[in-house]
Motif scaffolding. Sequence first.
Motif, PDB file in Angstrom:
ATOM      1  N   GLU A  91      36.827  50.957  86.171  1.00 23.24           N
ATOM      2  CA  GLU A  91      37.763  50.956  87.287  1.00 23.24           C
ATOM      3  C   GLU A  91      37.066  51.407  88.570  1.00 23.24           C
ATOM      4  N   ALA A  92      36.149  52.365  88.478  1.00 21.94           N
ATOM      5  CA  ALA A  92      35.439  52.842  89.666  1.00 21.94           C
ATOM      6  C   ALA A  92      34.606  51.731  90.279  1.00 21.94           C
ATOM      7  N   ARG A  93      33.957  50.935  89.434  1.00 21.39           N
ATOM      8  CA  ARG A  93      33.130  49.846  89.951  1.00 21.39           C
ATOM      9  C   ARG A  93      33.994  48.730  90.541  1.00 21.39           C
ATOM     10  N   LEU A  94      35.086  48.422  89.868  1.00 23.76           N
ATOM     11  CA  LEU A  94      35.984  47.383  90.377  1.00 23.76           C
ATOM     12  C   LEU A  94      36.605  47.797  91.709  1.00 23.76           C
ATOM     13  N   LYS A  95      36.887  49.084  91.867  1.00 23.25           N
ATOM     14  CA  LYS A  95      37.472  49.568  93.121  1.00 23.25           C
ATOM     15  C   LYS A  95      36.507  49.376  94.292  1.00 23.25           C
ATOM     16  N   VAL A  96      35.210  49.575  94.031  1.00 26.19           N
ATOM     17  CA  VAL A  96      34.203  49.338  95.079  1.00 26.19           C
ATOM     18  C   VAL A  96      34.232  47.870  95.494  1.00 26.19           C
ATOM     19  N   TYR A  97      34.326  46.984  94.519  1.00 23.12           N
ATOM     20  CA  TYR A  97      34.339  45.551  94.848  1.00 23.12           C
ATOM     21  C   TYR A  97      35.626  45.167  95.587  1.00 23.12           C
ATOM     22  N   ARG A  98      36.750  45.793  95.238  1.00 17.90           N
ATOM     23  CA  ARG A  98      37.984  45.510  95.975  1.00 17.90           C
ATOM     24  C   ARG A  98      37.856  45.972  97.425  1.00 17.90           C
ATOM     25  N   CYS A  99      37.204  47.095  97.587  1.00 24.12           N
ATOM     26  CA  CYS A  99      36.976  47.595  98.945  1.00 24.12           C
ATOM     27  C   CYS A  99      36.078  46.641  99.726  1.00 24.12           C
ATOM     28  N   ILE A 100      35.029  46.141  99.087  1.00 20.25           N
ATOM     29  CA  ILE A 100      34.132  45.176  99.743  1.00 20.25           C
ATOM     30  C   ILE A 100      34.899  43.922 100.121  1.00 20.25           C
ATOM     31  N   ALA A 101      35.802  43.482  99.248  1.00 20.36           N
ATOM     32  CA  ALA A 101      36.605  42.292  99.568  1.00 20.36           C
ATOM     33  C   ALA A 101      37.411  42.521 100.850  1.00 20.36           C
ATOM     34  N   ASP A 102      37.947  43.723 101.029  1.00 23.39           N
ATOM     35  CA  ASP A 102      38.665  44.023 102.267  1.00 23.39           C
ATOM     36  C   ASP A 102      37.716  44.034 103.464  1.00 23.39           C
ATOM     37  N   LEU A 103      36.517  44.582 103.278  1.00 24.95           N
ATOM     38  CA  LEU A 103      35.554  44.646 104.385  1.00 24.95           C
ATOM     39  C   LEU A 103      35.184  43.248 104.877  1.00 24.95           C
ATOM     40  N   THR A 104      35.117  42.289 103.941  1.00 27.11           N
ATOM     41  CA  THR A 104      34.745  40.927 104.361  1.00 27.11           C
ATOM     42  C   THR A 104      35.821  40.281 105.218  1.00 27.11           C
ATOM     43  N   GLN A 105      37.055  40.790 105.089  1.00 30.98           N
ATOM     44  CA  GLN A 105      38.150  40.197 105.851  1.00 30.98           C
ATOM     45  C   GLN A 105      38.343  40.845 107.223  1.00 30.98           C
ATOM     46  N   LEU A 106      37.668  41.968 107.417  1.00 29.15           N
ATOM     47  CA  LEU A 106      37.821  42.693 108.684  1.00 29.15           C
ATOM     48  C   LEU A 106      36.640  42.381 109.601  1.00 29.15           C
ATOM     49  N   GLU A 107      36.940  41.818 110.751  1.00 28.49           N
ATOM     50  CA  GLU A 107      35.864  41.449 111.683  1.00 28.49           C
ATOM     51  C   GLU A 107      35.051  42.669 112.088  1.00 28.49           C
ATOM     52  N   TYR A 159      40.983  54.053  99.312  1.00 27.66           N
ATOM     53  CA  TYR A 159      39.977  53.936  98.250  1.00 27.66           C
ATOM     54  C   TYR A 159      39.297  55.258  97.897  1.00 27.66           C
ATOM     55  N   GLY A 160      39.383  56.229  98.767  1.00 29.96           N
ATOM     56  CA  GLY A 160      38.624  57.458  98.574  1.00 29.96           C
ATOM     57  C   GLY A 160      37.300  57.358  99.316  1.00 29.96           C
ATOM     58  N   ARG A 161      36.848  58.483  99.858  1.00 31.60           N
ATOM     59  CA  ARG A 161      35.644  58.487 100.684  1.00 31.60           C
ATOM     60  C   ARG A 161      34.409  58.019  99.886  1.00 31.60           C
ATOM     61  N   GLU A 162      34.282  58.460  98.642  1.00 28.01           N
ATOM     62  CA  GLU A 162      33.097  58.092  97.842  1.00 28.01           C
ATOM     63  C   GLU A 162      33.030  56.590  97.612  1.00 28.01           C
ATOM     64  N   THR A 163      34.168  55.981  97.257  1.00 26.24           N
ATOM     65  CA  THR A 163      34.203  54.535  97.039  1.00 26.24           C
ATOM     66  C   THR A 163      33.888  53.788  98.329  1.00 26.24           C
ATOM     67  N   LEU A 164      34.471  54.256  99.438  1.00 37.62           N
ATOM     68  CA  LEU A 164      34.243  53.585 100.712  1.00 37.62           C
ATOM     69  C   LEU A 164      32.772  53.648 101.105  1.00 37.62           C
ATOM     70  N   GLU A 165      32.148  54.788 100.935  1.00 40.37           N
ATOM     71  CA  GLU A 165      30.731  54.911 101.297  1.00 40.37           C
ATOM     72  C   GLU A 165      29.860  54.006 100.424  1.00 40.37           C
ATOM     73  N   GLN A 166      30.197  53.909  99.152  1.00 41.56           N
ATOM     74  CA  GLN A 166      29.438  53.011  98.270  1.00 41.56           C
ATOM     75  C   GLN A 166      29.629  51.559  98.709  1.00 41.56           C
ATOM     76  N   ALA A 167      30.856  51.200  99.048  1.00 38.48           N
ATOM     77  CA  ALA A 167      31.128  49.831  99.484  1.00 38.48           C
ATOM     78  C   ALA A 167      30.385  49.510 100.779  1.00 38.48           C
ATOM     79  N   PHE A 168      30.417  50.441 101.753  1.00 37.23           N
ATOM     80  CA  PHE A 168      29.690  50.235 103.010  1.00 37.23           C
ATOM     81  C   PHE A 168      28.187  50.089 102.746  1.00 37.23           C
ATOM     82  N   ALA A 169      27.652  50.916 101.849  1.00 40.60           N
ATOM     83  CA  ALA A 169      26.207  50.872 101.575  1.00 40.60           C
ATOM     84  C   ALA A 169      25.795  49.513 101.040  1.00 40.60           C
ATOM     85  N   LEU A 170      26.611  48.954 100.156  1.00 49.72           N
ATOM     86  CA  LEU A 170      26.293  47.637  99.601  1.00 49.72           C
ATOM     87  C   LEU A 170      26.528  46.536 100.632  1.00 49.72           C
ATOM     88  N   PHE A 171      27.633  46.651 101.358  1.00 50.49           N
ATOM     89  CA  PHE A 171      28.003  45.609 102.317  1.00 50.49           C
ATOM     90  C   PHE A 171      27.012  45.540 103.482  1.00 50.49           C
TER      91      PHE A 171
END
Length: 581
Positions: free
Chosen positions: A506-522, A535-547
């Motif tokens: 679930e933690a990994r899937l949540k990061v990907y859901r966050c990334i999906a939102d990031l792709t939609q935001l200009e 998403y929680g600060r930790e998940t968001l930071e992981q998503a930003f790092a990958l994105f």
Amino acid sequence: MLSCLSPRASPMSTSEHFIPGKDASLEASIATLQSKLAAIGFHIEERSWLNPVESVWSVHIRDRDCPLLFTNGKGASELAARASALGEYFERLSTNYFWTHFYLGETLAEREYTHTPDERWFTVDEDAWPEALLTPELHAHYNPDNGVRADQLIDLNSGNAARGICAIPYQRLADGETVYFPVNLIGNLYVSNGMSAGNTLMEARTQALAEIFERHIKFRIIEEGLCLPDVPEAVIERYPHIAAGIRGLREAGFGILVKDASLGGRYPVMNVTLLHPHDQGCFASFGAHPRFEVALERALTELLQGRALDSLAGFPAPGFDATEIADPQNLEIHFVDSSGVISWQFLRDTPDFEFVDWNFGTTTEEDYAWSVDALHAEGHDLYIADFTHLGVYACRILVPGVSEIYPVEELEFENNSVGNLIRPALARLPELTDDECAALLDEIVELELADDRLVTVLIGLAPDADSPWTDLRIGELKLLLALAIGDDNAIREGCTWIAQYGQRSEARLKVYRCIADLTQLEDPSPFESALALMYGRETLEQAFALFNQDERFFGLTKLGSNFEGSAIHQRLLEAYRKVRG
């Protein structure tokens, strides 16, 4: 948990136990196999002993140092089950089957021999298969439309394209001619079928041929929806230990059918079918041997191998769709664990054959001669490779047109050699440049690999249990490559796939859901606070790092040219060196 070398396993009794079809006592067989395993450095643990009904035993054994090396044994007694498990262990060590799905690494791939000392390598110069490989008749059998390129026969285990096609010599039994079979072809089509170890040459070969008969006739019965005749109760009662096991299952509330699967006395096959009264599941178990009693006992013990009575639920109900039942995927499930669908036609009261009270041998020599003659009489050739380097007789028998588990078309469309094309890049994944990432993503797309395919299976990796490699699928790999190069369209596509597929933490899937939102935001910056709350600060930071490509591949570490990045894979290779130097 018991050690296979415990006093309990030693032949301490004053009398020895012999069973039909075996050329040594159970005690002698066990002692020999245990001592030889210990001598080459394997420490065997016995686990999961089961005795759900009278005269039906099964055991799971594995190597203490590398639990990936395991087998299961079954029999009418504790001794018989132990001997069965140890025999299967030796057949898989001797034939290298334990490693058939794994990459052996560059070091082993480039040494004098990779698989066996008598192997032969064939250079790949063009698409056509080398003439000295196999025979013209076998070329026509395995590659009727010339759709399988020669480079598709490079084995998964070495992946050594520069060296070419590795092939193992087999002797054609009819005339003794040596024929070289590609390791790739054997692994793709035959998997574990037709392998055996035994006290003598004829005992092992008879068992290997019995296994071939069993699976061939089983597949035919299921595929054609044949209905088999019942075995009369008076015949079952001749064998008190078998009758006791069947009685125990019936007393536990299961419907048990005992059927003659010889198809009119032509083949050495028997069947025991379980019907579950609570969920209407149907489980058909088959056993084979030239002796009626042994075949029937094997059908019964196979039914309960590794299964307690409370685990006999969950099998599918009989089916009506003949096409679905005959589909190769359903037959594959029947090969793996017998949990495929059986036709309602199989359960008719009017069988397609009369019951035959058959028996084709009374000695090992007769068993073997009958088995060989029966296959030769139907026009089939038998190709045999013997393996005696571990001090135990083992063999592998191929009967083209009979013993394939998978259809020959899989050499062209599902050949495991496809993993060789992407393995070198994945072995150094964290070190890839952006251009290399883009090239790898393009290649995966061009190969049309299904998104749900396990990457570890494709490249022959035994992953550590806590590694993110463990459940990595092609769809997620494509997403990670897209993130590494900033391909927004591929990122969105990958996020959509993994959201639908799920089956990750679930933690990994949540990061990907966050990334999906990031792709939609200009511009995600104005939404950072809301994203952090969602998403929680930790998940968001992981998503930003990958994105933002500040981090790549979400914890996937470097594997190395010998898969040094996996501790369990290294133990697998250490075990290989014990048996192959």
